[in-house]
Design a protein around this motif. Structure first.
Motif, PDB file in Angstrom:
ATOM      1  N   VAL A  13      -5.010   0.782  -0.167  1.00 33.38           N
ATOM      2  CA  VAL A  13      -5.274  -0.608   0.171  1.00 33.38           C
ATOM      3  C   VAL A  13      -4.005  -1.459   0.093  1.00 33.38           C
ATOM      4  N   GLY A  14      -3.194  -1.243  -0.941  1.00 30.88           N
ATOM      5  CA  GLY A  14      -1.960  -2.017  -1.066  1.00 30.88           C
ATOM      6  C   GLY A  14      -1.032  -1.797   0.113  1.00 30.88           C
ATOM      7  N   LYS A  15      -0.879  -0.548   0.511  1.00 31.76           N
ATOM      8  CA  LYS A  15      -0.036  -0.225   1.659  1.00 31.76           C
ATOM      9  C   LYS A  15      -0.602  -0.834   2.939  1.00 31.76           C
ATOM     10  N   LEU A  16      -1.932  -0.774   3.078  1.00 33.82           N
ATOM     11  CA  LEU A  16      -2.586  -1.341   4.256  1.00 33.82           C
ATOM     12  C   LEU A  16      -2.394  -2.855   4.333  1.00 33.82           C
ATOM     13  N   GLY A 298      -4.712 -10.570   7.615  1.00 37.25           N
ATOM     14  CA  GLY A 298      -4.299  -9.189   7.401  1.00 37.25           C
ATOM     15  C   GLY A 298      -5.280  -8.440   6.527  1.00 37.25           C
ATOM     16  N   ALA A 299      -5.888  -9.146   5.571  1.00 34.18           N
ATOM     17  CA  ALA A 299      -6.870  -8.507   4.683  1.00 34.18           C
ATOM     18  C   ALA A 299      -8.229  -8.360   5.341  1.00 34.18           C
ATOM     19  N   GLN A 300      -8.538  -9.213   6.318  1.00 34.81           N
ATOM     20  CA  GLN A 300      -9.884  -9.232   6.912  1.00 34.81           C
ATOM     21  C   GLN A 300     -10.336  -7.898   7.500  1.00 34.81           C
ATOM     22  N   PRO A 301      -9.522  -7.208   8.317  1.00 36.68           N
ATOM     23  CA  PRO A 301      -9.999  -5.920   8.846  1.00 36.68           C
ATOM     24  C   PRO A 301     -10.274  -4.891   7.742  1.00 36.68           C
ATOM     25  N   ILE A 302      -9.452  -4.909   6.684  1.00 34.67           N
ATOM     26  CA  ILE A 302      -9.651  -3.969   5.574  1.00 34.67           C
ATOM     27  C   ILE A 302     -10.981  -4.249   4.877  1.00 34.67           C
ATOM     28  N   THR A 303     -11.205  -5.531   4.551  1.00 31.81           N
ATOM     29  CA  THR A 303     -12.429  -5.914   3.839  1.00 31.81           C
ATOM     30  C   THR A 303     -13.665  -5.648   4.686  1.00 31.81           C
ATOM     31  N   SER A 304     -13.648  -6.112   5.935  1.00 28.76           N
ATOM     32  CA  SER A 304     -14.819  -5.974   6.801  1.00 28.76           C
ATOM     33  C   SER A 304     -15.122  -4.508   7.114  1.00 28.76           C
ATOM     34  N   TYR A 305     -14.091  -3.736   7.430  1.00 27.85           N
ATOM     35  CA  TYR A 305     -14.295  -2.329   7.788  1.00 27.85           C
ATOM     36  C   TYR A 305     -14.902  -1.560   6.614  1.00 27.85           C
ATOM     37  N   ASN A 306     -14.334  -1.737   5.427  1.00 26.56           N
ATOM     38  CA  ASN A 306     -14.821  -0.992   4.260  1.00 26.56           C
ATOM     39  C   ASN A 306     -16.171  -1.499   3.778  1.00 26.56           C
ATOM     40  N   TYR A 307     -16.471  -2.756   4.025  1.00 31.54           N
ATOM     41  CA  TYR A 307     -17.803  -3.262   3.722  1.00 31.54           C
ATOM     42  C   TYR A 307     -18.823  -2.600   4.649  1.00 31.54           C
ATOM     43  N   GLY A 308     -18.461  -2.492   5.934  1.00 38.36           N
ATOM     44  CA  GLY A 308     -19.333  -1.810   6.871  1.00 38.36           C
ATOM     45  C   GLY A 308     -19.497  -0.332   6.550  1.00 38.36           C
ATOM     46  N   ALA A 312     -17.301  -0.029  -1.731  1.00 44.90           N
ATOM     47  CA  ALA A 312     -17.185  -1.233  -2.552  1.00 44.90           C
ATOM     48  C   ALA A 312     -15.849  -1.319  -3.282  1.00 44.90           C
ATOM     49  N   ASP A 313     -15.332  -0.188  -3.768  1.00 41.10           N
ATOM     50  CA  ASP A 313     -14.072  -0.208  -4.513  1.00 41.10           C
ATOM     51  C   ASP A 313     -12.925  -0.709  -3.656  1.00 41.10           C
ATOM     52  N   ARG A 314     -12.878  -0.286  -2.400  1.00 39.72           N
ATOM     53  CA  ARG A 314     -11.796  -0.730  -1.509  1.00 39.72           C
ATOM     54  C   ARG A 314     -11.957  -2.210  -1.131  1.00 39.72           C
ATOM     55  N   VAL A 315     -13.196  -2.672  -1.039  1.00 41.52           N
ATOM     56  CA  VAL A 315     -13.433  -4.089  -0.774  1.00 41.52           C
ATOM     57  C   VAL A 315     -12.893  -4.933  -1.935  1.00 41.52           C
ATOM     58  N   LYS A 316     -13.176  -4.501  -3.169  1.00 34.16           N
ATOM     59  CA  LYS A 316     -12.695  -5.227  -4.347  1.00 34.16           C
ATOM     60  C   LYS A 316     -11.168  -5.216  -4.427  1.00 34.16           C
ATOM     61  N   GLN A 317     -10.571  -4.057  -4.161  1.00 31.88           N
ATOM     62  CA  GLN A 317      -9.101  -3.976  -4.169  1.00 31.88           C
ATOM     63  C   GLN A 317      -8.493  -4.925  -3.156  1.00 31.88           C
ATOM     64  N   SER A 318      -9.093  -4.980  -1.975  1.00 37.23           N
ATOM     65  CA  SER A 318      -8.588  -5.853  -0.924  1.00 37.23           C
ATOM     66  C   SER A 318      -8.637  -7.314  -1.360  1.00 37.23           C
ATOM     67  N   PHE A 319      -9.753  -7.725  -1.975  1.00 34.45           N
ATOM     68  CA  PHE A 319      -9.869  -9.118  -2.417  1.00 34.45           C
ATOM     69  C   PHE A 319      -8.835  -9.473  -3.476  1.00 34.45           C
ATOM     70  N   TRP A 320      -8.699  -8.632  -4.507  1.00 37.30           N
ATOM     71  CA  TRP A 320      -7.790  -8.972  -5.593  1.00 37.30           C
ATOM     72  C   TRP A 320      -6.330  -9.006  -5.134  1.00 37.30           C
ATOM     73  N   LEU A 321      -5.967  -8.103  -4.247  1.00 38.88           N
ATOM     74  CA  LEU A 321      -4.604  -8.132  -3.715  1.00 38.88           C
ATOM     75  C   LEU A 321      -4.380  -9.393  -2.878  1.00 38.88           C
ATOM     76  N   LEU A 322      -5.389  -9.775  -2.104  1.00 41.99           N
ATOM     77  CA  LEU A 322      -5.289 -11.003  -1.317  1.00 41.99           C
ATOM     78  C   LEU A 322      -5.142 -12.218  -2.223  1.00 41.99           C
ATOM     79  N   LEU A 323      -5.948 -12.266  -3.278  1.00 43.39           N
ATOM     80  CA  LEU A 323      -5.914 -13.403  -4.200  1.00 43.39           C
ATOM     81  C   LEU A 323      -4.559 -13.542  -4.879  1.00 43.39           C
ATOM     82  N   LEU A 324      -4.049 -12.452  -5.433  1.00 39.45           N
ATOM     83  CA  LEU A 324      -2.774 -12.497  -6.158  1.00 39.45           C
ATOM     84  C   LEU A 324      -1.609 -12.808  -5.230  1.00 39.45           C
ATOM     85  N   SER A 325      -1.612 -12.219  -4.045  1.00 42.79           N
ATOM     86  CA  SER A 325      -0.540 -12.480  -3.089  1.00 42.79           C
ATOM     87  C   SER A 325      -0.559 -13.939  -2.638  1.00 42.79           C
TER      88      SER A 325
END
Length: 462
Positions: A13-16, A298-308, A312-325
């Motif tokens: 997720v971080g690399k993505l 940039g985070a939206q495709p990661i979050t939406s795709y993995n939610y679909g 759940a773990d990748r969705v959470k990782q995507s959110f926290w990385l987005l928040l901190l960045s």
């Protein structure tokens, strides 16, 4: 789709996020050049530069509104496209994209008609004065003709990003911005067209970008192709997109309403110089908002795709990385503005009086941008997960429940009414973040629990 179609669900997720957000952030930074470069050139026109600058600033609510209609379609359609890609249903994803294209065309015709017929009345209502109205009308008459290019470029480029082709979507913006930078001085100074030249440079550049976007979406290089047979306005396809995009529309459209309220109040308390300063403040605020929007996109495709896909773990990782960045960026920019407000203002005007007025106003207006990362991270994640009601609530509270009343209340509370108008922005932002973060914490926890429960049987079977 090729063998790499699942990279949104498999790469770290971080690399993505780094891979997808760098092009979208760059694209948003470059996108700022469309309006900011215009303002810089206009503000430096010899003689009438300050009045022309203020007149162009009065056009900004209308420009924001045009962009908001593009966001209504793209911010609702693009996440749904990513979700259906995650569900391995590319045919329905293509139907969504084609329906959104048709809606953008319809909106373009309506907006162009309205702007050409009623632009003078709108501009006077939005804060223009007898000194600035002719500059504003001159800009808007030309800009209105190019509404279709703005709609297609901003609206359809999001569907390129939604598929993970962020470098292509970045190029879409780069092409237009480079054209705008080159054409602005030619039209404004070389052909002595003034504000008309700035408007013409903008719409020609948007037209070139729009052609690039459509050529890619009709080509074989894209994962999802824009197909004529799917173009229509099917209610079951387009209405969920409009519902989901309403939050983004409110966020951007309310900027137009709020800008009008700012201009009218500032004209009352501070005159043309206060309205001119507001044009600078809103330009600087773009430095805060647009890169954050790029990061969120940039985070939206990661979050939406993995939610679909039910991860759940990748969705959470995507959110926290987005928040901190987002927080890292917003805190850094806040510090720079607090240290050198005059330096930011000087980008837009050499006028000493306007500089002296703007510098202290900018410190007040931008005093809460260090928490913007929280608002943007929560807001985009709501949208990425398809939680339209929560996203709309966060947008409505920030702008209409908080900021709008404060614009009229605070001038009567503080000793300097003009600075009281500017103070409304940070007070509203602080309270809005508290509200958004609170409802997000509850909603996100519930959504992740439901997602794990929904996919538990398939996980156990594996």
């Amino acid at each position: 789709m090729d063998k790499n179609e699942d990279f949104l669900g498999t790469e770290p997720v971080g690399k993505l996020l780094l891979k997808l957000s760098i092009p979208t952030v760059v694209a948003q930074l470059i996108n700022m050049l469309y309006n900011i470069v215009d303002r810089i050139y206009i503000g430096h026109i010899p003689g009438d530069g300050s009045l022309a600058f203020t007149g162009m600033g009065v056009c900004m609510p209308i420009i924001m509104l045009v962009s908001a209609f593009a966001a209504l379609v793209s911010s609702g359609g693009a996440p749904r496209v990513s979700v259906y890609m995650g569900k391995k249903n590319p045919d329905f994803a293509e139907k969504i994209m084609a329906n959104c294209f048709t809606l953008l065309l319809v909106l373009s015709v309506v907006l162009t008609t309205v702007l050409l017929i009623w632009n003078r009345e709108l501009l006077m209502a939005f804060g223009a004065t007898e000194d600035t109205i002719e500059y504003a009308v001159a800009y808007m008459n030309i800009y209105a003709v190019g509404t279709i290019f703005v709609q297609l470029t901003l609206g359809m480029n999001a569907f390129i990003t939604a598929q993970g082709f962020t470098k292509i979507s970045m190029l879409s913006v780069v092409i237009g911005a480079v054209c705008n930078i080159l054409l602005d001085p030619l039209f404004i100074f070389g052909l002595q067209m003034g504000v008309r030249g700035a408007a013409l440079a903008t719409i020609v550049s948007q037209a070139i970008s729009g052609v690039w976007v459509l050529c890619f979406l009709f080509s074989k290089k894209t994962a999802l192709k824009l197909r004529i047979r799917y173009m229509g306005l099917t209610p079951r396809i387009i209405l969920p997109c409009v519902a989901l995009g309403t939050a983004a529309f409110i966020m951007q459209g309310s900027e137009s309403v709020i800008s009008v309220c700012f201009n009218v109040s500032l004209r009352l308390y501070g005159g043309n110089i206060a309205v001119g300063a507001m044009t600078i403040l809103s330009s600087v605020m773009m430095l805060a908002m647009l890169p954050l929007q790029g990061l969120a996109q940039g985070a939206q495709p990661i979050t939406s795709y993995n939610y679909g896909a039910g991860n759940a773990d990748r969705v959470k990782q995507s959110f926290w990385l987005l928040l901190l960045s987002g927080l890292l960026y917003s805190v850094t920019l806040w510090a720079a503005i607090m240290i050198t407000p005059r330096g930011f203002a000087r980008l837009f005007t050499p006028d000493p009086a306007l500089l002296n007025f703007t510098a202290p106003a900018l410190r007040i207006y931008a005093s809460a941008i260090f928490i913007f990362g929280i608002q943007m991270g929560c807001q985009m994640t709501f949208t990425s997960l398809g939680y339209a009601k929560q996203a709309i609530a966060a947008a409505v509270v920030r702008k209409f429940v908080l900021l709008l009343p404060l614009i009229y209340l605070l001038p009567h509370v503080v000793s300097n009414p003009t600075m009281g108008v500017y103070l409304a922005e940070p007070v509203a932002d602080f309270l809005a973040v508290l509200f958004t973060a609170s409802i997000f914490a509850v909603t996100f926890k519930k959504a992740m629990a439901q997602l794990r429960q929904r996919h538990a049987p398939s996980a156990a079977g594996e």
